[in-house]
Design an enzyme around this catalytic site. Structure first.
Site, PDB file in Angstrom:
ATOM      1  CD  GLU A  25     108.216  37.159 -16.116  1.00 15.99           C
ATOM      2  OE1 GLU A  25     108.074  35.957 -16.428  1.00 15.99           O
ATOM      3  OE2 GLU A  25     108.666  38.003 -16.908  1.00 15.99           O
ATOM      4  CG  ASP A  26     110.879  33.725 -15.054  1.00 11.75           C
ATOM      5  OD1 ASP A  26     110.561  34.932 -15.214  1.00 11.75           O
ATOM      6  OD2 ASP A  26     111.546  33.093 -15.889  1.00 11.75           O
ATOM      7  NE  ARG A  45     113.672  27.105 -20.553  1.00 10.08           N
ATOM      8  CZ  ARG A  45     113.550  28.430 -20.559  1.00 10.08           C
ATOM      9  NH1 ARG A  45     113.178  29.060 -19.488  1.00 10.08           N
ATOM     10  NH2 ARG A  45     113.814  29.117 -21.653  1.00 10.08           N
ATOM     11  CG  PHE A  61     122.156  34.891 -14.974  1.00 12.52           C
ATOM     12  CD1 PHE A  61     121.355  35.827 -15.617  1.00 12.52           C
ATOM     13  CD2 PHE A  61     122.058  33.559 -15.360  1.00 12.52           C
ATOM     14  CE1 PHE A  61     120.481  35.452 -16.622  1.00 12.52           C
ATOM     15  CE2 PHE A  61     121.178  33.172 -16.361  1.00 12.52           C
ATOM     16  CZ  PHE A  61     120.399  34.111 -16.993  1.00 12.52           C
ATOM     17  CB  VAL A  62     119.143  32.803 -10.183  1.00  8.43           C
ATOM     18  CG1 VAL A  62     119.878  33.465  -9.026  1.00  8.43           C
ATOM     19  CG2 VAL A  62     117.960  33.675 -10.619  1.00  8.43           C
ATOM     20  CG  ASP A  76     116.663  30.118 -20.149  1.00  6.23           C
ATOM     21  OD1 ASP A  76     116.046  31.084 -19.666  1.00  6.23           O
ATOM     22  OD2 ASP A  76     117.210  30.164 -21.274  1.00  6.23           O
ATOM     23  CE  LYS A  95     111.072  28.007 -24.970  1.00  4.26           C
ATOM     24  NZ  LYS A  95     112.327  27.471 -25.490  1.00  4.26           N
ATOM     25  N   GLY A  96     109.914  30.537 -18.790  1.00  3.77           N
ATOM     26  CA  GLY A  96     110.519  30.510 -17.460  1.00  3.77           C
ATOM     27  C   GLY A  96     109.556  30.277 -16.307  1.00  3.77           C
ATOM     28  CG  ASP A 111     116.980  41.764 -14.628  1.00  2.00           C
ATOM     29  OD1 ASP A 111     117.710  41.641 -13.638  1.00  2.00           O
ATOM     30  OD2 ASP A 111     117.426  42.039 -15.757  1.00  2.00           O
ATOM     31  CE  LYS A 118     118.576  38.502 -11.249  1.00  4.54           C
ATOM     32  NZ  LYS A 118     119.352  38.457 -12.496  1.00  4.54           N
TER      33      LYS A 118
HETATM   34  P1  IMP Z   1     112.961  42.288 -17.217  1.00  4.47           P
HETATM   35  O1  IMP Z   1     112.079  42.696 -18.361  1.00  4.47           O
HETATM   36  O2  IMP Z   1     114.320  42.944 -17.328  1.00  4.47           O
HETATM   37  O3  IMP Z   1     112.338  42.514 -15.867  1.00  4.47           O
HETATM   38  O4  IMP Z   1     113.315  40.794 -17.451  1.00  4.47           O
HETATM   39  C1  IMP Z   1     112.646  39.747 -16.969  1.00  4.47           C
HETATM   40  C2  IMP Z   1     113.072  38.506 -17.727  1.00  4.47           C
HETATM   41  O5  IMP Z   1     114.498  38.422 -17.839  1.00  4.47           O
HETATM   42  C3  IMP Z   1     112.660  37.266 -16.982  1.00  4.47           C
HETATM   43  O6  IMP Z   1     111.388  36.848 -17.374  1.00  4.47           O
HETATM   44  C4  IMP Z   1     113.730  36.287 -17.365  1.00  4.47           C
HETATM   45  O7  IMP Z   1     113.364  35.643 -18.585  1.00  4.47           O
HETATM   46  C5  IMP Z   1     114.952  37.109 -17.620  1.00  4.47           C
HETATM   47  N1  IMP Z   1     115.879  37.095 -16.466  1.00  4.47           N
HETATM   48  C6  IMP Z   1     116.208  38.128 -15.678  1.00  4.47           C
HETATM   49  N2  IMP Z   1     117.083  37.766 -14.727  1.00  4.47           N
HETATM   50  C7  IMP Z   1     117.311  36.447 -14.907  1.00  4.47           C
HETATM   51  C8  IMP Z   1     118.134  35.476 -14.211  1.00  4.47           C
HETATM   52  O8  IMP Z   1     118.836  35.755 -13.231  1.00  4.47           O
HETATM   53  N3  IMP Z   1     118.082  34.204 -14.701  1.00  4.47           N
HETATM   54  C9  IMP Z   1     117.326  33.848 -15.773  1.00  4.47           C
HETATM   55  N4  IMP Z   1     116.548  34.715 -16.440  1.00  4.47           N
HETATM   56  C10 IMP Z   1     116.544  36.014 -16.010  1.00  4.47           C
HETATM   57 MG    MG Z   2     110.915  35.056 -18.350  1.00  7.74          MG
END
Ligand code: IMP
Ligand code: MG
Length: 187
Positions: free
Chosen positions: A106-107, A172, A159-160, A166, A49-50, A110, A138
Site C-alpha cells: 500500500e502507498d 502520480r 496531503f502528499v 495522486d 493505483k497508488g 491514513d 500518517k
Molecule cells: P485510509 O483507508 O484512510 O488509511 O486511506 C488510505 C488511502 O487514502 C490511500 O491508499 C490513499 O489512496 C489515500 N490517501 C491518504 N492520504 C493521502 C495523501 O496524502 N495523498 C494521496 N492519497 C492519500
Molecule cells: Mg491508495
C-alpha cells in the site's frame, strides 16, 4: 520540458521524501521482506493505483521468488479526505489463497480503514497469512487501530503526491513524494 511538467512541479510546496531516500527505504524493506519470506510462498498484492510505483521498485529489489497480483479499492471520499466505506472495484479471483502468504503493498496509511478491511477480507477468504507494508504512514490520522507490519516512513498530517500518489488523478508520475500546495485544493 513541456508546460504541463513545469505546472506539476510548481504545485508542490516542498519535497518530503526525495528519490534517494525512497530508494533507501525500498532497499531496506526489500531486504526485510526477502529475509522474512525466505521459506514462504510470497504473493505481493498491489493496491491500485497508488501503489504501482512502490510495488514495481520493491519487487525488483527482492532476492526471493514471488508472485504478484492486484486489487483495486476505493474509499468513498472527496478531494483530500479519504472516506470510510471500502468498495472493492477489482477483486482477486484465485482458488489458491490457502497456499499463499500475502503481503499487501500500500502507498500510504491514513485512517487505517483500507488496510484493516483488506487484511480481514483476505483472511476470511482463506489466505495462509496476510501482512501489509505501507510506504508512508500518517499515524496522527488513525481512526481504527491498525499497525502495518512494515512501514517505510512516518510523515506528518500533510496531503502528499508523487511516486504513485495522486490528487484528482494527477501527479502520480512525479519521482519524489511532495507536499501539495494547499492553494491547489482549497479553492
Ligand atoms: P485510509 O483507508 O484512510 O488509511 O486511506 C488510505 C488511502 O487514502 C490511500 O491508499 C490513499 O489512496 C489515500 N490517501 C491518504 N492520504 C493521502 C495523501 O496524502 N495523498 C494521496 N492519497 C492519500
Ligand atoms: Mg491508495
Amino acid at each position: 520540458m513541456n508546460s504541463d511538467y513545469i505546472k506539476r512541479d510548481t504545485d508542490v510546496e516542498s519535497i518530503l521524501v526525495s528519490q534517494e531516500e525512497l530508494s533507501d527505504i525500498v532497499s531496506r524493506i526489500a531486504a526485510e521482506v526477502s529475509s522474512d519470506y525466505e521459506d514462504k510462498n510470497l504473493l505481493l498484492l498491489c493496491i491500485l493505483k497508488g501503489s504501482i510505483v512502490f510495488m514495481g521498485d520493491l519487487m525488483k529489489k527482492l532476492t526471493i521468488p514471488c508472485e504478484i497480483d492486484c486489487m483495486k479499492v476505493s474509499s468513498y471520499g472527496k478531494g483530500t479526505e479519504s472516506g470510510g466505506r471500502i468498495n472493492i472495484l477489482l477483486d482477486l479471483h484465485r482458488s489458491d489463497l490457502s497456499e499463499k502468504d500475502i503481503l499487501i503493498v500500500e502507498d500510504i496509511i491514513d485512517s487505517g480503514k483500507t488496510l484493516s478491511y483488506l487484511v480481514n477480507y483476505l483472511k476470511i477468504n482463506g489466505a495462509r497469512s496476510v501482512k501489509a507494508v505501507a510506504l508512508l504512514d500518517k499515524p496522527s490520522r488513525r481512526e481504527v487501530e491498525y499497525t502495518p507490519d512494515y512501514v517505510g516512513r512516518e510523515i506528518p498530517d500533510e496531503f502528499v503526491i508523487g511516486y504513485g500518489l495522486d490528487y484528482a488523478e494527477q501527479y502520480r508520475s512525479l519521482p519524489y513524494v511532495g507536499i501539495l500546495k494547499r492553494s491547489v485544493y482549497e479553492k
